[in-house]
Design a protein around this motif. Sequence first.
Motif, mmCIF file in Angstrom:
data_model
loop_
_atom_site.group_PDB
_atom_site.id
_atom_site.type_symbol
_atom_site.label_atom_id
_atom_site.label_comp_id
_atom_site.label_asym_id
_atom_site.label_seq_id
_atom_site.Cartn_x
_atom_site.Cartn_y
_atom_site.Cartn_z
ATOM 1 N N MET A 1 -8.984 -36.048 -12.191
ATOM 2 C CA MET A 1 -9.385 -36.668 -13.432
ATOM 3 C C MET A 1 -8.148 -36.936 -14.295
ATOM 4 O O MET A 1 -7.279 -36.090 -14.402
ATOM 5 N N GLN A 2 -8.143 -38.061 -14.933
ATOM 6 C CA GLN A 2 -6.956 -38.463 -15.677
ATOM 7 C C GLN A 2 -6.753 -37.703 -16.978
ATOM 8 O O GLN A 2 -5.670 -37.724 -17.541
ATOM 9 N N TYR A 3 -7.769 -37.018 -17.473
ATOM 10 C CA TYR A 3 -7.662 -36.347 -18.764
ATOM 11 C C TYR A 3 -7.366 -34.855 -18.672
ATOM 12 O O TYR A 3 -7.006 -34.243 -19.669
ATOM 13 N N THR A 4 -7.540 -34.265 -17.527
ATOM 14 C CA THR A 4 -7.486 -32.808 -17.450
ATOM 15 C C THR A 4 -6.094 -32.231 -17.687
ATOM 16 O O THR A 4 -5.977 -31.054 -18.011
ATOM 17 N N TRP A 5 -5.060 -33.022 -17.588
ATOM 18 C CA TRP A 5 -3.709 -32.516 -17.837
ATOM 19 C C TRP A 5 -3.582 -31.959 -19.241
ATOM 20 O O TRP A 5 -2.855 -30.990 -19.470
ATOM 21 N N ILE A 6 -4.305 -32.548 -20.188
ATOM 22 C CA ILE A 6 -4.199 -32.070 -21.564
ATOM 23 C C ILE A 6 -4.710 -30.637 -21.679
ATOM 24 O O ILE A 6 -4.204 -29.846 -22.474
ATOM 25 N N LEU A 7 -5.703 -30.283 -20.879
ATOM 26 C CA LEU A 7 -6.221 -28.914 -20.899
ATOM 27 C C LEU A 7 -5.180 -27.942 -20.363
ATOM 28 O O LEU A 7 -5.066 -26.813 -20.867
ATOM 29 N N ASP A 8 -4.418 -28.362 -19.371
ATOM 30 C CA ASP A 8 -3.330 -27.526 -18.856
ATOM 31 C C ASP A 8 -2.268 -27.291 -19.927
ATOM 32 O O ASP A 8 -1.757 -26.174 -20.084
ATOM 33 N N VAL A 9 -1.950 -28.329 -20.672
ATOM 34 C CA VAL A 9 -0.953 -28.206 -21.739
ATOM 35 C C VAL A 9 -1.451 -27.252 -22.824
ATOM 36 O O VAL A 9 -0.712 -26.375 -23.281
ATOM 37 N N LEU A 10 -2.711 -27.404 -23.213
ATOM 38 C CA LEU A 10 -3.269 -26.524 -24.239
ATOM 39 C C LEU A 10 -3.302 -25.071 -23.768
ATOM 40 O O LEU A 10 -3.028 -24.151 -24.547
ATOM 41 N N THR A 11 -3.597 -24.856 -22.492
ATOM 42 C CA THR A 11 -3.594 -23.502 -21.935
ATOM 43 C C THR A 11 -2.190 -22.916 -21.966
ATOM 44 O O THR A 11 -2.001 -21.740 -22.324
ATOM 45 N N ASP A 12 -1.203 -23.711 -21.602
ATOM 46 C CA ASP A 12 0.189 -23.242 -21.641
ATOM 47 C C ASP A 12 0.607 -22.885 -23.070
ATOM 48 O O ASP A 12 1.265 -21.867 -23.306
ATOM 49 N N LEU A 13 0.220 -23.716 -24.025
ATOM 50 C CA LEU A 13 0.547 -23.445 -25.420
ATOM 51 C C LEU A 13 -0.136 -22.163 -25.911
ATOM 52 O O LEU A 13 0.471 -21.352 -26.619
ATOM 53 N N ARG A 14 -1.389 -21.971 -25.507
ATOM 54 C CA ARG A 14 -2.112 -20.756 -25.903
ATOM 55 C C ARG A 14 -1.437 -19.519 -25.308
ATOM 56 O O ARG A 14 -1.263 -18.500 -25.990
ATOM 57 N N THR A 15 -1.055 -19.596 -24.043
ATOM 58 C CA THR A 15 -0.381 -18.479 -23.391
ATOM 59 C C THR A 15 0.923 -18.147 -24.122
ATOM 60 O O THR A 15 1.229 -16.976 -24.377
ATOM 61 N N PHE A 16 1.678 -19.153 -24.480
ATOM 62 C CA PHE A 16 2.915 -18.953 -25.220
ATOM 63 C C PHE A 16 2.641 -18.292 -26.574
ATOM 64 O O PHE A 16 3.335 -17.361 -26.977
ATOM 65 N N ALA A 17 1.625 -18.805 -27.276
ATOM 66 C CA ALA A 17 1.295 -18.256 -28.585
ATOM 67 C C ALA A 17 0.929 -16.777 -28.485
ATOM 68 O O ALA A 17 1.399 -15.953 -29.284
ATOM 69 N N MET A 18 0.118 -16.413 -27.511
ATOM 70 C CA MET A 18 -0.275 -15.012 -27.350
ATOM 71 C C MET A 18 0.923 -14.134 -26.997
ATOM 72 O O MET A 18 1.051 -13.023 -27.497
ATOM 73 N N ALA A 19 1.797 -14.634 -26.148
ATOM 74 C CA ALA A 19 2.958 -13.855 -25.709
ATOM 75 C C ALA A 19 4.000 -13.690 -26.809
ATOM 76 O O ALA A 19 4.859 -12.814 -26.720
ATOM 77 N N ASN A 20 3.902 -14.506 -27.846
ATOM 78 C CA ASN A 20 4.910 -14.475 -28.899
ATOM 79 C C ASN A 20 4.347 -14.100 -30.267
ATOM 80 O O ASN A 20 4.900 -14.469 -31.305
#
Length: 71
Positions: A1-20
């Motif tokens: 699906m062409q849109y799902t990459w944005i969900l990966d980016v948001l997940t990465d950002l959330r992981t970073f936020a929690m770790a920091n």
Amino acid sequence: MQYTWILDVLTDLRTFAMANGLPALAEQLDDTSLVAATEIAQTIAEAPGGAGLNANEAAWLHFGATAGDNA
């Protein structure tokens, strides 16, 4: 699906936020992921010839797995 990459980016950002030590940002990104998954599902369902999504496909968009995998 062409849109799902944005969900990966948001997940990465959330992981970073929690770790920091940015829990409020992580929570906001969770909400944002839900909004994104909902809009993506609607876009796919409304596309010409789109059959829509079932519950497992919608859960995959939000959580990256089927609903059964999260149970």
